[in-house]
Design a protein around this motif. Structure first.
Motif, PDB file in Angstrom:
ATOM      1  N   ASN A 166       0.780  -1.116  -0.059  1.00 25.24           N
ATOM      2  CA  ASN A 166       0.085  -0.051   0.096  1.00 25.24           C
ATOM      3  C   ASN A 166       1.095   1.380   0.087  1.00 25.24           C
ATOM      4  O   ASN A 166       0.226   2.312   0.180  1.00 25.24           O
ATOM      5  CB  ASN A 166      -0.781   0.032   1.238  1.00 25.24           C
ATOM      6  CG  ASN A 166      -1.833  -0.994   1.173  1.00 25.24           C
ATOM      7  OD1 ASN A 166      -2.519  -1.469   0.055  1.00 25.24           O
ATOM      8  ND2 ASN A 166      -2.225  -1.632   2.269  1.00 25.24           N
ATOM      9  N   CYS A 167       2.019   1.059  -0.168  1.00 29.48           N
ATOM     10  CA  CYS A 167       3.141   2.195   0.166  1.00 29.48           C
ATOM     11  C   CYS A 167       3.536   2.629  -1.230  1.00 29.48           C
ATOM     12  O   CYS A 167       3.655   1.682  -1.822  1.00 29.48           O
ATOM     13  CB  CYS A 167       4.209   2.011   1.072  1.00 29.48           C
ATOM     14  SG  CYS A 167       3.968   1.895   2.850  1.00 29.48           S
ATOM     15  N   SER A 168       3.873   4.040  -1.486  1.00 31.88           N
ATOM     16  CA  SER A 168       4.360   4.407  -2.620  1.00 31.88           C
ATOM     17  C   SER A 168       5.274   5.620  -2.610  1.00 31.88           C
ATOM     18  O   SER A 168       4.916   6.350  -1.467  1.00 31.88           O
ATOM     19  CB  SER A 168       3.375   4.444  -4.024  1.00 31.88           C
ATOM     20  OG  SER A 168       2.521   5.649  -3.524  1.00 31.88           O
ATOM     21  N   ALA A 169       6.134   5.977  -3.414  1.00 29.13           N
ATOM     22  CA  ALA A 169       6.858   7.125  -3.336  1.00 29.13           C
ATOM     23  C   ALA A 169       7.353   7.461  -4.833  1.00 29.13           C
ATOM     24  O   ALA A 169       7.685   6.567  -5.565  1.00 29.13           O
ATOM     25  CB  ALA A 169       8.153   6.957  -2.278  1.00 29.13           C
ATOM     26  N   THR A 170       7.460   8.629  -4.841  1.00 33.84           N
ATOM     27  CA  THR A 170       7.741   9.241  -6.351  1.00 33.84           C
ATOM     28  C   THR A 170       9.193  10.159  -6.114  1.00 33.84           C
ATOM     29  O   THR A 170       8.982  11.044  -5.099  1.00 33.84           O
ATOM     30  CB  THR A 170       6.732   9.919  -7.092  1.00 33.84           C
ATOM     31  OG1 THR A 170       5.570   9.104  -7.085  1.00 33.84           O
ATOM     32  CG2 THR A 170       7.403  10.403  -8.400  1.00 33.84           C
ATOM     33  N   ASP A 171      10.057  10.181  -7.071  1.00 36.50           N
ATOM     34  CA  ASP A 171      11.191  11.302  -6.827  1.00 36.50           C
ATOM     35  C   ASP A 171      11.639  11.167  -8.393  1.00 36.50           C
ATOM     36  O   ASP A 171      11.246  10.500  -9.344  1.00 36.50           O
ATOM     37  CB  ASP A 171      12.393  10.448  -6.072  1.00 36.50           C
ATOM     38  CG  ASP A 171      13.431  11.540  -5.821  1.00 36.50           C
ATOM     39  OD1 ASP A 171      12.995  12.964  -5.914  1.00 36.50           O
ATOM     40  OD2 ASP A 171      14.607  11.347  -5.903  1.00 36.50           O
ATOM     41  N   GLN A 172      12.312  12.466  -8.610  1.00 38.13           N
ATOM     42  CA  GLN A 172      13.019  12.699  -9.858  1.00 38.13           C
ATOM     43  C   GLN A 172      14.423  12.864  -9.730  1.00 38.13           C
ATOM     44  O   GLN A 172      15.041  13.236  -8.673  1.00 38.13           O
ATOM     45  CB  GLN A 172      12.324  14.049 -10.693  1.00 38.13           C
ATOM     46  CG  GLN A 172      11.011  13.817 -10.921  1.00 38.13           C
ATOM     47  CD  GLN A 172      10.431  15.224 -11.755  1.00 38.13           C
ATOM     48  OE1 GLN A 172      10.919  16.390 -11.393  1.00 38.13           O
ATOM     49  NE2 GLN A 172       9.757  14.899 -12.659  1.00 38.13           N
ATOM     50  N   VAL A 173      15.313  12.344 -10.745  1.00 34.87           N
ATOM     51  CA  VAL A 173      16.438  12.426 -10.697  1.00 34.87           C
ATOM     52  C   VAL A 173      17.068  12.892 -12.084  1.00 34.87           C
ATOM     53  O   VAL A 173      16.453  12.569 -13.189  1.00 34.87           O
ATOM     54  CB  VAL A 173      17.441  11.106 -10.429  1.00 34.87           C
ATOM     55  CG1 VAL A 173      16.685   9.977 -11.496  1.00 34.87           C
ATOM     56  CG2 VAL A 173      18.868  10.994 -10.458  1.00 34.87           C
ATOM     57  N   THR A 174      17.813  13.855 -12.119  1.00 34.03           N
ATOM     58  CA  THR A 174      18.362  14.627 -13.319  1.00 34.03           C
ATOM     59  C   THR A 174      20.002  14.056 -13.763  1.00 34.03           C
ATOM     60  O   THR A 174      20.688  13.950 -12.708  1.00 34.03           O
ATOM     61  CB  THR A 174      18.429  16.013 -13.235  1.00 34.03           C
ATOM     62  OG1 THR A 174      17.116  16.483 -13.042  1.00 34.03           O
ATOM     63  CG2 THR A 174      19.007  16.757 -14.493  1.00 34.03           C
ATOM     64  N   VAL A 175      20.008  13.453 -14.851  1.00 29.51           N
ATOM     65  CA  VAL A 175      21.369  13.243 -15.175  1.00 29.51           C
ATOM     66  C   VAL A 175      21.937  14.413 -16.224  1.00 29.51           C
ATOM     67  O   VAL A 175      21.482  14.952 -17.314  1.00 29.51           O
ATOM     68  CB  VAL A 175      21.418  11.929 -16.284  1.00 29.51           C
ATOM     69  CG1 VAL A 175      22.642  11.852 -16.735  1.00 29.51           C
ATOM     70  CG2 VAL A 175      20.621  10.939 -15.669  1.00 29.51           C
ATOM     71  N   ASN A 176      22.977  14.981 -15.259  1.00 27.60           N
ATOM     72  CA  ASN A 176      23.546  16.356 -15.996  1.00 27.60           C
ATOM     73  C   ASN A 176      24.993  15.946 -16.813  1.00 27.60           C
ATOM     74  O   ASN A 176      25.440  14.926 -16.423  1.00 27.60           O
ATOM     75  CB  ASN A 176      24.022  17.308 -14.921  1.00 27.60           C
ATOM     76  CG  ASN A 176      22.595  17.517 -14.163  1.00 27.60           C
ATOM     77  OD1 ASN A 176      22.085  18.517 -14.456  1.00 27.60           O
ATOM     78  ND2 ASN A 176      22.896  17.310 -12.713  1.00 27.60           N
ATOM     79  N   MET A 177      24.968  16.856 -17.809  1.00 28.45           N
ATOM     80  CA  MET A 177      26.247  16.642 -18.651  1.00 28.45           C
ATOM     81  C   MET A 177      27.519  17.111 -18.182  1.00 28.45           C
ATOM     82  O   MET A 177      27.383  18.609 -17.957  1.00 28.45           O
ATOM     83  CB  MET A 177      25.925  16.870 -19.827  1.00 28.45           C
ATOM     84  CG  MET A 177      24.844  15.960 -20.599  1.00 28.45           C
ATOM     85  SD  MET A 177      25.362  14.442 -20.872  1.00 28.45           S
ATOM     86  CE  MET A 177      24.528  13.410 -19.717  1.00 28.45           C
ATOM     87  N   ASN A 178      28.609  16.488 -18.020  1.00 26.09           N
ATOM     88  CA  ASN A 178      29.752  17.471 -18.028  1.00 26.09           C
ATOM     89  C   ASN A 178      30.296  17.311 -19.246  1.00 26.09           C
ATOM     90  O   ASN A 178      31.013  16.681 -19.942  1.00 26.09           O
ATOM     91  CB  ASN A 178      30.815  16.231 -17.085  1.00 26.09           C
ATOM     92  CG  ASN A 178      30.747  16.310 -15.809  1.00 26.09           C
ATOM     93  OD1 ASN A 178      30.205  17.247 -15.041  1.00 26.09           O
ATOM     94  ND2 ASN A 178      30.724  15.138 -15.202  1.00 26.09           N
ATOM     95  N   ASN A 179      29.597  18.596 -19.809  1.00 20.20           N
ATOM     96  CA  ASN A 179      30.132  19.014 -21.415  1.00 20.20           C
ATOM     97  C   ASN A 179      31.509  19.289 -21.620  1.00 20.20           C
ATOM     98  O   ASN A 179      32.113  19.940 -20.657  1.00 20.20           O
ATOM     99  CB  ASN A 179      29.194  19.878 -22.017  1.00 20.20           C
ATOM    100  CG  ASN A 179      27.875  19.449 -21.922  1.00 20.20           C
ATOM    101  OD1 ASN A 179      27.391  18.349 -22.463  1.00 20.20           O
ATOM    102  ND2 ASN A 179      27.100  20.420 -21.615  1.00 20.20           N
ATOM    103  N   VAL A 180      31.937  18.737 -22.722  1.00 17.79           N
ATOM    104  CA  VAL A 180      33.586  19.218 -23.078  1.00 17.79           C
ATOM    105  C   VAL A 180      33.563  19.407 -24.518  1.00 17.79           C
ATOM    106  O   VAL A 180      32.733  18.849 -25.298  1.00 17.79           O
ATOM    107  CB  VAL A 180      34.424  17.727 -22.729  1.00 17.79           C
ATOM    108  CG1 VAL A 180      33.995  16.533 -23.513  1.00 17.79           C
ATOM    109  CG2 VAL A 180      35.785  18.104 -23.195  1.00 17.79           C
ATOM    110  N   THR A 181      34.403  20.563 -24.871  1.00 19.06           N
ATOM    111  CA  THR A 181      34.383  20.964 -26.014  1.00 19.06           C
ATOM    112  C   THR A 181      35.006  19.831 -27.010  1.00 19.06           C
ATOM    113  O   THR A 181      36.275  19.495 -26.685  1.00 19.06           O
ATOM    114  CB  THR A 181      35.209  22.256 -26.383  1.00 19.06           C
ATOM    115  OG1 THR A 181      34.675  23.243 -25.539  1.00 19.06           O
ATOM    116  CG2 THR A 181      35.000  22.612 -27.679  1.00 19.06           C
ATOM    117  N   PRO A 182      34.464  19.643 -28.079  1.00 15.97           N
ATOM    118  CA  PRO A 182      35.121  18.517 -29.029  1.00 15.97           C
ATOM    119  C   PRO A 182      36.511  18.878 -29.186  1.00 15.97           C
ATOM    120  O   PRO A 182      36.893  19.934 -29.647  1.00 15.97           O
ATOM    121  CB  PRO A 182      34.319  18.397 -30.502  1.00 15.97           C
ATOM    122  CG  PRO A 182      32.939  18.648 -29.797  1.00 15.97           C
ATOM    123  CD  PRO A 182      33.286  19.835 -28.444  1.00 15.97           C
TER     124      PRO A 182
END
Length: 245
Positions: free
Chosen positions: A158-174
């Motif tokens: 009967n229990c539930s939980a919700t969350d959001q997680v963001t995958v961030n980019m360590n951007n690098v110049t090509p």
């Protein structure tokens, strides 16, 4: 006169231990089955609240009607009349929460989305499923090229939980490089070329100058000598301080 009397004394082995199982946490309104791992006859009882039902089998069920911590004791009697006992604790909570931290990675590099160590039981549902190794498991790996936010729902009875997680980019110049406008041919007909990598300030550089066997370098501005005329494909791999390549 005298008399002889013989008697046989049977000494049974001591009682084998009974195991009431691991402690568990459930949500209010749920029921849980208790399991005693041994042979014999059993009597279950509760420290507070309703006794397990039925109380005289090895695997009764309990469903506390209020939040709190409940201790259930099982007494087991074996065929020799020897007695052993054990306890199990059932913790009842109103609801559960889940908090998965945001993560950083490089474009195209897998990163694990891990729930807290104390929250693993239940069914997980991740949306969107794009880039995930699995969408109904606790700890999928994400492989994405841009910042992406996932929603996870955890359901346990009967229990539930919700969350959001963001995958961030360590951007690098090509990485890129320039070549000296004029090469220098030495007296033996070899041709020397100077290369210059951009951007500067990367953690490491790896050059492959395209000949056979391949010439290599790990500096920012290498000079390389080709021993024969031809067309060569030069490859530069650069790694940033966030380990992106």
């Amino acid at each position: 006169c005298h008399a002889d009397l013989d008697a046989t004394v049977n000494v049974a082995e001591g009682p084998q231990p009974v195991d009431a199982g691991p402690d568990v946490t459930i949500c209010l309104g749920d029921q849980v089955q208790l399991v005693a791992s041994a042979l014999g006859t059993f009597v279950w009882s509760a420290s507070a609240g309703q006794d397990p039902s039925p109380p005289n089998i090895s695997y009764p069920t309990v469903s506390p009607d209020a939040t709190g911590t409940y201790t259930y004791t099982v007494v087991r009697t074996d065929v020799n009349g020897c007695v052993s006992f054990d306890d199990v604790t059932v913790t009842v909570i109103d609801d559960m929460t889940i908090d998965i931290p945001d993560v950083f990675t490089c474009p195209g590099v897998p990163v694990a989305l891990n729930p807290p160590g104390d929250v693993t039981d239940g069914n997980y549902f991740w949306t969107p499923s794009t880039g995930l190794s699995c969408s109904q498991c606790p700890s999928p790996e994400a492989v994405v090229g841009t910042q992406t936010t996932y929603t996870v729902t955890l359901i346990n009875g009967n229990c539930s939980a919700t969350d959001q997680v963001t995958v961030n980019m360590n951007n690098v110049t090509p990485p890129d490089f320039t070549i000296s406008t004029t090469g220098i041919m030495n007296s033996t007909g070899e041709f020397e070329v100077t290369f210059s990598a951009t951007p500067t300030g990367m953690t490491s550089y790896s050059w492959n100058f395209g000949d056979t066997p391949p010439g290599t370098s790990t500096i920012t501005e290498p000079s390389y000598t080709y021993t024969a005329a031809g067309t060569y494909t030069v490859t530069l791999t650069a790694t940033s301080n966030s380990n992106c390549t």
